[in-house]
Design a protein around this motif. Structure first.
Motif, PDB file in Angstrom:
ATOM      1  N   TRP A  27       4.068   9.812  -2.955  1.00  0.00           N
ATOM      2  CA  TRP A  27       3.425   8.766  -2.178  1.00  0.00           C
ATOM      3  C   TRP A  27       4.351   8.320  -1.107  1.00  0.00           C
ATOM      4  O   TRP A  27       5.476   8.257  -1.471  1.00  0.00           O
TER       5      TRP A  27
ATOM      6  N   GLY B  50       0.527  11.798  -5.928  1.00  0.00           N
ATOM      7  CA  GLY B  50       1.541  11.892  -5.191  1.00  0.00           C
ATOM      8  C   GLY B  50       2.016  13.140  -4.717  1.00  0.00           C
ATOM      9  O   GLY B  50       1.588  14.233  -4.835  1.00  0.00           O
TER      10      GLY B  50
ATOM     11  N   ARG C 199       5.096   4.939   1.558  1.00  0.00           N
ATOM     12  CA  ARG C 199       4.800   3.712   1.387  1.00  0.00           C
ATOM     13  C   ARG C 199       4.261   3.205   2.633  1.00  0.00           C
ATOM     14  O   ARG C 199       5.095   3.609   3.675  1.00  0.00           O
TER      15      ARG C 199
ATOM     16  N   TYR D  59       7.990   6.874  -3.830  1.00  0.00           N
ATOM     17  CA  TYR D  59       7.426   6.026  -4.979  1.00  0.00           C
ATOM     18  C   TYR D  59       7.809   6.678  -6.338  1.00  0.00           C
ATOM     19  O   TYR D  59       7.536   7.661  -6.296  1.00  0.00           O
TER      20      TYR D  59
ATOM     21  N   TRP E 226       1.020  -1.257   0.000  1.00  0.00           N
ATOM     22  CA  TRP E 226      -0.106  -0.045   0.053  1.00  0.00           C
ATOM     23  C   TRP E 226       0.712   1.290   0.039  1.00  0.00           C
ATOM     24  O   TRP E 226       1.979   1.210   0.647  1.00  0.00           O
ATOM     25  N   HIS E 227       0.352   2.236  -0.542  1.00  0.00           N
ATOM     26  CA  HIS E 227       0.904   3.625  -0.787  1.00  0.00           C
ATOM     27  C   HIS E 227      -0.073   4.721  -0.637  1.00  0.00           C
ATOM     28  O   HIS E 227      -1.034   4.295  -0.875  1.00  0.00           O
ATOM     29  N   TRP E 228       0.132   5.509   0.299  1.00  0.00           N
ATOM     30  CA  TRP E 228      -0.749   6.572   0.407  1.00  0.00           C
ATOM     31  C   TRP E 228      -0.500   8.057   0.116  1.00  0.00           C
ATOM     32  O   TRP E 228       0.866   8.368   0.196  1.00  0.00           O
ATOM     33  N   SER E 229      -1.285   9.272  -0.097  1.00  0.00           N
ATOM     34  CA  SER E 229      -0.884  10.067  -0.286  1.00  0.00           C
ATOM     35  C   SER E 229      -2.149  11.292  -0.127  1.00  0.00           C
ATOM     36  O   SER E 229      -3.236  10.654  -0.253  1.00  0.00           O
TER      37      SER E 229
ATOM     38  N   HIS F 154       7.234  -3.321   5.629  1.00  0.00           N
ATOM     39  CA  HIS F 154       6.809  -2.224   5.031  1.00  0.00           C
ATOM     40  C   HIS F 154       6.734  -1.284   6.142  1.00  0.00           C
ATOM     41  O   HIS F 154       5.351  -1.276   6.660  1.00  0.00           O
TER      42      HIS F 154
ATOM     43  N   THR G 180       6.514   3.130   7.125  1.00  0.00           N
ATOM     44  CA  THR G 180       5.735   4.281   6.557  1.00  0.00           C
ATOM     45  C   THR G 180       6.736   5.260   5.900  1.00  0.00           C
ATOM     46  O   THR G 180       6.318   6.360   5.631  1.00  0.00           O
TER      47      THR G 180
END
Length: 115
Positions: A87, A85, A89, A115, A77-80, A109, A111
């Motif tokens: 992004w 982005g 991880r 990416y 998972w990646h978040w933004s 993994h 934070t």
């Protein structure tokens, strides 16, 4: 006379529960339920009630809920805060139903990283 007004009110009440919205479904008018989360700004989307998130149209594996975008990429998972982005991880509060769709993130993994 009062009975007539009451009857009109009773007949119009069910109409007040429906909302019609444009923009999220490629510009067509669609009847939408009351979502718990605001839709993503400046992108086309559709609500997925099974995943409990917005699916961002035109972007593969990109989802939105509660001011965060989530993307599944490279088995993680990646978040933004933006759809393009940058992004981060990690699995920062990935919605549970969405997390189930792809499985849990791999061990190790954190934070950090980009990416």
């Amino acid at each position: 006379m009062k009975l007539r007004y009451l009857l009109c009110l009773v007949l119009l009440m069910p109409l007040a529960a429906c909302t019609v919205q444009v923009g999220g479904d490629r510009g067509r008018w669609v009847e939408t339920p009351h979502y718990r989360y605001a839709p993503p700004p400046r992108v086309e989307w559709r609500w997925d009630p099974d995943l409990d998130v917005y699916v961002v149209l035109g972007w593969p594996h990109l989802y939105y809920r509660d001011r965060l975008y989530y993307r599944w990429h490279g088995d993680a998972w990646h978040w933004s805060e933006r759809p393009d982005g940058p992004w981060a991880r990690g699995h920062k509060n990935v919605p549970p139903r969405l997390n189930k769709k792809y499985g849990k993130p791999r061990r190790g993994h954190g934070t950090g990283g980009g990416y």
